[in-house]
Design an enzyme around this catalytic site. Structure first.
Site, PDB file in Angstrom:
ATOM      1  N   HIS A   1      -8.244  -1.030   0.770  1.00  6.87           N
ATOM      2  CA  HIS A   1      -7.309  -2.139   0.484  1.00  6.87           C
ATOM      3  C   HIS A   1      -8.169  -3.304   0.203  1.00  6.87           C
ATOM      4  O   HIS A   1      -9.117  -3.592   0.727  1.00  6.87           O
ATOM      5  CB  HIS A   1      -6.602  -2.534   1.873  1.00  6.87           C
ATOM      6  CG  HIS A   1      -5.737  -1.428   2.290  1.00  6.87           C
ATOM      7  ND1 HIS A   1      -4.373  -1.169   2.134  1.00  6.87           N
ATOM      8  CD2 HIS A   1      -6.182  -0.295   3.064  1.00  6.87           C
ATOM      9  CE1 HIS A   1      -3.963  -0.060   2.971  1.00  6.87           C
ATOM     10  NE2 HIS A   1      -5.134   0.498   3.393  1.00  6.87           N
TER      11      HIS A   1
ATOM     12  N   HIS B   1      -5.750  -1.534  -4.530  1.00  5.06           N
ATOM     13  CA  HIS B   1      -6.244  -0.278  -3.963  1.00  5.06           C
ATOM     14  C   HIS B   1      -7.011   0.625  -4.685  1.00  5.06           C
ATOM     15  O   HIS B   1      -6.731   0.749  -5.636  1.00  5.06           O
ATOM     16  CB  HIS B   1      -4.991   0.513  -3.266  1.00  5.06           C
ATOM     17  CG  HIS B   1      -4.177  -0.282  -2.427  1.00  5.06           C
ATOM     18  ND1 HIS B   1      -2.985  -0.978  -2.747  1.00  5.06           N
ATOM     19  CD2 HIS B   1      -4.408  -0.373  -0.954  1.00  5.06           C
ATOM     20  CE1 HIS B   1      -2.522  -1.873  -1.625  1.00  5.06           C
ATOM     21  NE2 HIS B   1      -3.265  -1.323  -0.689  1.00  5.06           N
TER      22      HIS B   1
ATOM     23  N   LYS C   1     -13.862  -3.592   7.837  1.00  3.78           N
ATOM     24  CA  LYS C   1     -13.431  -4.532   7.047  1.00  3.78           C
ATOM     25  C   LYS C   1     -14.382  -5.457   6.676  1.00  3.78           C
ATOM     26  O   LYS C   1     -15.408  -5.982   7.677  1.00  3.78           O
ATOM     27  CB  LYS C   1     -12.149  -5.087   7.160  1.00  3.78           C
ATOM     28  CG  LYS C   1     -12.194  -6.085   8.401  1.00  3.78           C
ATOM     29  CD  LYS C   1     -10.860  -6.686   8.473  1.00  3.78           C
ATOM     30  CE  LYS C   1     -10.812  -7.447   9.767  1.00  3.78           C
ATOM     31  NZ  LYS C   1      -9.610  -8.298   9.731  1.00  3.78           N
TER      32      LYS C   1
ATOM     33  N   ARG D   1       7.182 -11.293   5.202  1.00  2.71           N
ATOM     34  CA  ARG D   1       6.830 -10.968   6.607  1.00  2.71           C
ATOM     35  C   ARG D   1       7.290 -12.287   7.426  1.00  2.71           C
ATOM     36  O   ARG D   1       7.263 -13.382   7.182  1.00  2.71           O
ATOM     37  CB  ARG D   1       5.195 -11.207   6.772  1.00  2.71           C
ATOM     38  CG  ARG D   1       4.464  -9.817   6.171  1.00  2.71           C
ATOM     39  CD  ARG D   1       2.969 -10.033   6.142  1.00  2.71           C
ATOM     40  NE  ARG D   1       2.515  -8.963   5.399  1.00  2.71           N
ATOM     41  CZ  ARG D   1       1.106  -8.870   5.032  1.00  2.71           C
ATOM     42  NH1 ARG D   1       0.168  -9.874   5.890  1.00  2.71           N
ATOM     43  NH2 ARG D   1       0.364  -8.076   4.270  1.00  2.71           N
TER      44      ARG D   1
ATOM     45  N   ASP E   1      -3.147  -7.917  -4.655  1.00  3.04           N
ATOM     46  CA  ASP E   1      -3.367  -6.783  -3.801  1.00  3.04           C
ATOM     47  C   ASP E   1      -3.939  -5.865  -4.807  1.00  3.04           C
ATOM     48  O   ASP E   1      -3.814  -5.638  -6.173  1.00  3.04           O
ATOM     49  CB  ASP E   1      -1.941  -6.080  -3.395  1.00  3.04           C
ATOM     50  CG  ASP E   1      -2.128  -5.460  -2.159  1.00  3.04           C
ATOM     51  OD1 ASP E   1      -3.691  -5.300  -1.775  1.00  3.04           O
ATOM     52  OD2 ASP E   1      -1.148  -5.023  -1.303  1.00  3.04           O
TER      53      ASP E   1
ATOM     54  N   CYS F   1       0.877  -1.304  -0.011  1.00  7.40           N
ATOM     55  CA  CYS F   1       0.072  -0.093   0.045  1.00  7.40           C
ATOM     56  C   CYS F   1       0.798   1.345   0.042  1.00  7.40           C
ATOM     57  O   CYS F   1       0.349   2.134  -0.877  1.00  7.40           O
ATOM     58  CB  CYS F   1      -1.016  -0.043   1.155  1.00  7.40           C
ATOM     59  SG  CYS F   1      -0.484  -0.674   2.577  1.00  7.40           S
TER      60      CYS F   1
ATOM     61  N   GLN G   1       0.783 -11.355  -3.210  1.00  5.73           N
ATOM     62  CA  GLN G   1      -0.322 -11.031  -2.828  1.00  5.73           C
ATOM     63  C   GLN G   1      -1.360 -10.463  -3.869  1.00  5.73           C
ATOM     64  O   GLN G   1      -0.728  -9.650  -4.768  1.00  5.73           O
ATOM     65  CB  GLN G   1      -0.438  -9.740  -1.728  1.00  5.73           C
ATOM     66  CG  GLN G   1      -1.565  -9.552  -0.665  1.00  5.73           C
ATOM     67  CD  GLN G   1      -1.180  -8.947   0.380  1.00  5.73           C
ATOM     68  OE1 GLN G   1      -0.579  -7.899   0.147  1.00  5.73           O
ATOM     69  NE2 GLN G   1      -2.013  -9.260   1.729  1.00  5.73           N
TER      70      GLN G   1
END
Length: 574
Positions: free
Chosen positions: A448, A322, A402, A300, A320, A271, A318
């Site tokens: 996200h 946005h 979320k 991670r 991902d 992000c 990921q």
């Protein structure tokens, strides 16, 4: 009728009581209820082995036959320390409490535990034959590798014998579908000790399936109005200071590396990079909404004991995205996200989908008005898509509410997959803005969104859902041509050429084995279609087609075979 969590927690105390009866010098850790059962951590003077679990089970049954009450008492800190003077782990927990705090304990026979409860009234309220001790494992005290290793006994527990039986059947089926076992058998992926635990090697077959997933994912995103971005794998420490990761997420980040006297970290999330792309120039309301997606690889730190095949790793990609938009656009964007997620999961063969909506916690950033608008947007989207959802009051992150979406696989297990997360925090921290119709600067909304989660975990779920028998459109090899003898080689090669020209993934089995062994190998490899060609097929330009998991044979012309495969192997419409 007691809640199942209360039954499981009470059963954990019964197991600890049984252990106390059998092992006089044992030290007790903790014993919570968990999904499908419970566990308890013990420090035995002499470590026990799996075969000892049967003795513990017998003692538990003996306890359950009696009417022994669970007795709750409240004690002071000093009284608790006296009660647990021989139990060093319990003492450690008590010593962290304030001196005036009232502490609750539960007595079960002569077993006493430090516990908040609740519990059933008596052992007679617990089912006798609805639990099973399933495994023995090592567990560091309080999850820290710096602490002593204890022995953890895991158990499954249900309200009825029938529920236990159904669960044990599911466990047996899950063993057959274990992605780690199938990944090795089908040569899909591996984890190498020299390279490092939690880091995945995608083999050619697994890599081919991954590329199919990624290609489908990209086409679906283009159709849904997304653009693609690509960002670095590392970032300057200053970026992670602004985002708040160094303050709130540092324990999950890998140690800094020095570059030109500056600290850089491997990215745990994408992000902040997407935000910096947004901020690379001034933005107008006319540009919004912006939907930016990235198959971004992140890193991670996970403790070695928590790593688990493809499901829990240290480096993963990921899917991902946005979404940056105005307040007026947010409701429509959330609806699109929910609809997109549902269609994506159905395309991959998952039709049982549910959701959890997490709302504002006590400590949160953003105004009450913004939070309520965000929550209403989520509720509206879920209602319009007829998605069953549960409210998790106060369970949202401090930076926004979320949606967590879950799917059930072929044997009824639920997997948490899609996440759609509002964020009121990063737009403020990075001072994001756009110029509105009024010529003034305004703060955008940011969402996200990950549909599949990590590709590694998603692949693991797919392997287990299909038991390695991927649908034809996803299979790394859609058809295997099996010549009966060398005389059919030329015709087999012609057939392969025709399949390849039509974008079908196929190979020829040139091995010297018998026809039966070649078919058996194709089945072991989970190939959707076997195309057998013998002298008659070669002379007539036909194919004997067999489908995976079927003994039926269909004689087809080459054209009919191609038409059938093109239809059967076509990817789902989106």
């Amino acid at each position: 009728m007691y809640e199942i969590e209360t039954i499981r927690h009470s059963m954990a105390h019964v197991m600890a009581y049984a252990v106390k009866k059998l092992y006089k010098d044992v030290k007790f850790g903790i014993g919570p209820a968990i999904d499908n059962g419970f566990y308890y951590d013990f420090d035995f003077a002499k470590p026990i082995v799996e075969s000892d679990l049967s003795d513990i089970k017998k003692e538990m049954l003996s306890i359950l036959k009696k009417d022994t009450p669970f007795i709750r008492k409240e004690v002071t800190r000093e009284e608790a320390l006296k009660i647990f003077k021989e139990q060093n782990f319990k003492k450690e927990l008590i010593e962290e409490l304030s001196s005036d705090e009232i502490i609750s304990i539960y007595e079960l026979g002569d077993f006493v535990d430090l516990c908040r409860g609740p519990h059933v009234e008596s052992t007679k309220d617990l089912p006798r034959n609805a639990h099973k001790l399933v495994s023995l494992a090592g567990a560091y005290w309080r999850g820290s590798e710096k602490n002593k290793m204890l022995q953890r006994i895991y158990a499954v527990s249900f309200a009825t014998k029938e529920e236990l039986k159904a669960h044990l059947t599911q466990l047996e089926e899950a063993k057959k579908r274990d992605h780690r076992k199938l990944g090795k058998e089908l040569d899909l992926f591996s984890i190498n000790e020299i390279v490092g635990q939690g880091l995945i090697h995608w083999h050619p077959k697994g890599g081919r399936i991954r590329s199919i997933i990624e290609d489908y994912w990209k086409k679906a995103h283009i159709k849904n109005g997304y653009d693609f971005v690509y960002t670095p794998h590392i970032g300057n420490a200053e970026l992670w200071k602004i985002s708040g990761h160094l303050k709130n997420f540092k324990e999950h980040m890998y140690a800094a590396m020095k570059i030109d006297d500056n600290d850089f970290y491997c990215k745990p999330m994408n992000c902040p990079f997407h935000i910096e792309i947004y901020k690379s120039k001034s933005r107008s309301y006319r540009e919004l909404p912006l939907r930016w997606a990235e198959m971004g690889t992140v890193y991670r730190y996970e403790k070695s004991g928590t790593l688990y095949g493809l499901m829990r790793v240290r480096g993963f990609t990921q899917d991902d995205a946005h979404i940056i938009c105005t307040k007026e656009q947010i409701s429509n964007e959330i609806r699109k996200c929910v609809d997109f997620a549902i269609r994506m999961w159905k395309a991959f063969g998952f039709n049982d989908i549910s959701a959890y909506l997490s709302t504002r916690p006590e400590k949160a950033v953003g105004s009450d008005k913004d939070w309520q608008k965000a929550i209403n947007s989520i509720k509206d989207a879920l209602d319009k898509e007829n998605i069953e959802y549960k409210l998790d009051e106060g369970g949202g992150a401090f930076y926004g509410p979320k949606i967590d979406m879950k799917v059930k696989d072929a044997i009824g297990r639920e997997w948490q997959v899609t996440t759609i997360q509002f964020d009121f925090n990063l737009p403020e921290r990075f001072d994001m803005s756009f110029v509105g119709k009024d010529g003034e600067k305004h703060r955008p909304y940011m969402v996200h969104r990950a549909l599949l989660g990590s590709l590694e975990r998603f692949f693991g779920i797919l392997i287990e859902h299909y038991e390695g028998k991927f649908p034809a459109w996803l299979s790394h090899e859609q058809a295997r041509i099996i010549p009966v003898s060398e005389q059919e080689t030329k015709y087999a090669e012609k057939l392969l050429n025709e399949l390849t020209k039509n974008d079908l993934r196929a190979s020829i089995d040139f091995s010297s084995g018998s026809l039966g062994n070649k078919i058996k190998q194709a089945r072991l490899d989970r190939i959707p279609y076997y195309l057998v060609v013998g002298p008659k097929e070669a002379s007539d330009e036909k194919v004997a087609v067999r489908k995976r998991d079927s003994e039926d044979v269909s004689d087809m012309t080459l054209k009919d075979c191609l038409d059938m495969l093109e239809k059967e192997c076509k990817e789902p419409e989106f």
